[in-house]
Design an enzyme around this catalytic site. Structure first.
Site, mmCIF file in Angstrom:
data_model
loop_
_atom_site.group_PDB
_atom_site.id
_atom_site.type_symbol
_atom_site.label_atom_id
_atom_site.label_comp_id
_atom_site.label_asym_id
_atom_site.label_seq_id
_atom_site.Cartn_x
_atom_site.Cartn_y
_atom_site.Cartn_z
ATOM 1 N N LYS A 1 -4.469 4.673 1.214
ATOM 2 C CA LYS A 1 -5.827 4.490 1.724
ATOM 3 C C LYS A 1 -5.930 4.950 3.179
ATOM 4 O O LYS A 1 -6.833 5.696 3.548
ATOM 5 C CB LYS A 1 -6.249 3.027 1.593
ATOM 6 N N GLU B 1 6.251 4.078 3.706
ATOM 7 C CA GLU B 1 7.038 4.525 2.553
ATOM 8 C C GLU B 1 6.400 5.736 1.885
ATOM 9 O O GLU B 1 7.074 6.722 1.548
ATOM 10 C CB GLU B 1 7.180 3.382 1.534
ATOM 11 N N GLY C 1 -5.552 -2.913 -3.247
ATOM 12 C CA GLY C 1 -4.577 -2.019 -3.880
ATOM 13 C C GLY C 1 -4.223 -2.415 -5.294
ATOM 14 O O GLY C 1 -4.181 -1.572 -6.195
ATOM 15 N N ARG C 2 -3.985 -3.706 -5.530
ATOM 16 C CA ARG C 2 -3.573 -4.140 -6.868
ATOM 17 C C ARG C 2 -4.737 -4.178 -7.856
ATOM 18 O O ARG C 2 -4.533 -4.449 -9.030
ATOM 19 C CB ARG C 2 -2.884 -5.499 -6.779
ATOM 20 N N GLU D 1 1.109 -11.318 -5.735
ATOM 21 C CA GLU D 1 0.529 -10.914 -4.461
ATOM 22 C C GLU D 1 -0.833 -11.581 -4.268
ATOM 23 O O GLU D 1 -1.230 -11.874 -3.138
ATOM 24 C CB GLU D 1 0.392 -9.390 -4.390
ATOM 25 N N HIS E 1 16.904 -10.637 -27.755
ATOM 26 C CA HIS E 1 18.358 -10.518 -27.702
ATOM 27 C C HIS E 1 18.845 -10.546 -26.260
ATOM 28 O O HIS E 1 19.926 -10.056 -25.959
ATOM 29 C CB HIS E 1 18.794 -9.225 -28.398
ATOM 30 N N LYS F 1 7.149 -5.299 7.101
ATOM 31 C CA LYS F 1 6.876 -3.925 7.538
ATOM 32 C C LYS F 1 6.973 -3.813 9.065
ATOM 33 O O LYS F 1 7.547 -2.864 9.597
ATOM 34 C CB LYS F 1 5.482 -3.482 7.081
#
Length: 551
Positions: free
Chosen positions: A214, A220, A275-276, A361, A392, A512
């Site tokens: 954005k 990153e 964002g999410r 979050e 399993h 961060k």
């Protein structure tokens, strides 16, 4: 529209419905699902809801009619209806950032209206969708070509968090509908291995990068984007090639242009899209490239159908509200620390990972909207794996362990890849697991089967493990939209009950900030003295020493 004015609310633990639920819990906490079903022959059909293409069976939960009535009463006392109205009307319910929360606007039809701060946002959303569709048609048809005239065959989405988890989940979920003559990959981790493996077998002349950030400053993402730029230019040579091999999903035109991307190839979104909650915005450009604009709009229609169901249906029959209230019931009254999601559909293998960000979050908060301690537990840990894989692996702990883990099972009646009896076996396992978790196997039943007395305790299953079962006809783009919106609104419901801000994420920021301080301490030739605690200082010194000795 301004932020929603709020008087200091009654603390959750002091609300009458909460106190009534505490008393009720003490009465029914030892009730077994065997007894609840034995006493009510119609329970399996009665405690179910079918709406907008999804069927929810919540009968295998440790609840009675009184439980559900009290949970709905709690929703009403906490103002869930008013909060839903506020969200859908564009009120600034993200109070710590003073923002509206309007992911619901991303999937509204073109003829809808939603005015925020004096402007109708729907035409803006539709304009971006139209630009996305035009671009995708160009790339998919071969009209958009790389710098050397080659057709684009590879698409790499570069993002992190919501700019990665949503797109990669949607691509995997809808791979059946994707272009099989194109390769789609996703780079998020700042670990160089992620980028190296994503590009190792690709040709820069046929590769398009979508850089999703954005602000276009996310450390990153920009680190990976610059590595992608260098990788492409090593073969393409000419810096002008960036304009044919990179596009951006961002709002920062200046930084996009500085990188070398033509701002005309920048697809924007808004600060009211978290964002999410952004996979159905321009962040979904890679999804649209994979499945085409028509299927993307079908997915948006699924989102919108669930939105309308959530905003207009009474809580007694409201899929997201019911699931959210049940999540609160187990988290705060039974003390369940985790919740599991098991999609019996291989295409949904990344769905639990997507839900981890969406749920944790959003609701990993310890203070209320007013900044006071919440006073109860919030945000259970979400996890899961697809299909029979988990049976399993970790189902042993769910069946016979000491922890209570509420589970959601998701299944489809039709396979997208019919193969012999595979799908019947898959769904038989789903139904069997929910039955086994609910009813278990008593010591008497085990002994009656001829088991030795020594082994009876080991083969006894307590049962009484709660589950929701979600069933749909088949996995389509529309169905995926329904499912994602279902969990979005379930998370919102939980946040309203806890009176927390489900739409900020300040907890992401501290690490961060500290990382930015540490980077020069790791890379400076002068070996500056680290200024942290003794543990962090020792780790930095060890890293610097071993880094110098690496090849």
């Amino acid at each position: 529209m301004s932020a929603v004015p709020r008087a200091a609310p009654t603390p959750l633990a002091e609300r009458p419905a909460w106190r009534a639920l505490l008393e009720h819990y003490q009465k029914i906490r030892t009730l077994h699902l065997r007894d609840l079903f034995a006493a009510d022959a119609g329970r399996g059909e009665r405690l179910s809801v079918e709406a907008v293409g999804l069927y929810l069976d919540y009968s295998k939960n440790r609840v009675t009619d009184e439980t559900m009535a009290l949970l709905v009463r709690l929703a009403n006392e906490c103002g869930l209806a008013e909060r839903i109205t506020a969200m859908f009307s564009g009120a600034k319910i993200n109070v710590t950032e003073e923002r509206a929360v309007l992911h619901v606007a991303l999937r509204m039809p073109a003829d809808a209206r939603l005015v925020v701060d004096g402007a109708d946002v729907v035409p803006e959303v539709q304009a971006v969708l139209a630009r996305m569709a035009a671009f995708c048609d160009e790339v998919r048809s071969g009209a958009w070509r790389g710098h050397t005239g080659r057709v684009i065959r590879n698409v790499i989405n570069v993002g992190i968090g919501g700019s990665d988890l949503g797109p990669v989940m949607a691509y995997e979920a809808l791979r059946h509908y994707s272009r099989r003559d194109m390769i789609f990959r996703f780079v998020s981790n700042v670990d160089g291995t992620d980028f190296a493996e994503a590009t190792r077998d690709l040709d820069p002349e046929e590769t398009l990068f979508i850089v999703c950030s954005k602000t276009f400053t996310t450390l990153e993402t920009l680190t990976n984007a610059h590595s992608a730029r260098e990788w492409a230019l090593r073969k393409l040579g000419d810096a002008r090639a960036i304009r044919r091999h990179f596009v951006a999903v961002s709002t920062n035109a200046d930084e996009v242009a500085k990188f070398g991307i033509d701002p005309q190839n920048m697809f924007g979104f808004w600060d009211w899209v978290g964002g999410r909650y952004s996979m159905d915005s321009a962040v979904g450009l890679s999804t649209m490239l994979a499945i085409g604009p028509e299927n993307f709009r079908a997915m948006l229609a699924g989102f919108h159908a669930m939105d309308e169901h959530f905003r207009s249906t009474s809580f007694e029959r409201n899929l997201p509200a019911l699931m959210g209230l049940l999540a609160v019931w187990y988290n705060d009254f039974f003390g369940a620390q985790t919740a599991a999601v098991f999609p019996y559909e291989q295409y949904l293998k990344r769905f639990p990972a997507y839900l981890q960000q969406l749920t944790m979050e959003s609701n990993g908060k310890h203070v209320t909207l007013e900044g006071a301690p919440v006073g109860v537990n919030t945000g259970p840990i979400y996890w899961g794996e697809p299909g029979t894989n988990g049976q399993h692996s970790f189902y042993q702990l769910i069946h016979q362990g000491t922890r209570l883990i509420p589970c959601d099972f998701i299944g489809f009646c039709q396979s997208l890849n019919p193969l012999g009896q595979h799908h019947d076996l898959l769904l038989a396992n789903l139904f069997a697991q929910t039955e086994a978790l609910a009813f278990g196997k008593t010591a008497a039943e085990v002994a009656a089967a001829g088991t030795s007395a020594r082994l009876v305790p080991h083969r006894t299953f307590e049962g009484n493990r709660p589950t929701n079962t979600l069933i749909a006809e088949r996995l389509t783009p529309h169905t995926l939209g329904l499912l994602v919106a279902l969990y979005e609104h379930s998370v919102f419901t939980q946040g309203v009950i806890w009176n927390i801000d489900s739409f900020d994420q300040w907890g992401v920021e501290l690490g961060k900030v500290l990382a930015n301080r540490i980077v020069p301490e790791l890379t400076s030739a002068a070996d500056p003295k680290p200024v942290h605690d003794s543990s962090t200082n020792a780790l930095i010194r060890r890293y610097r020493r071993l880094r110098r000795g690496s090849p």
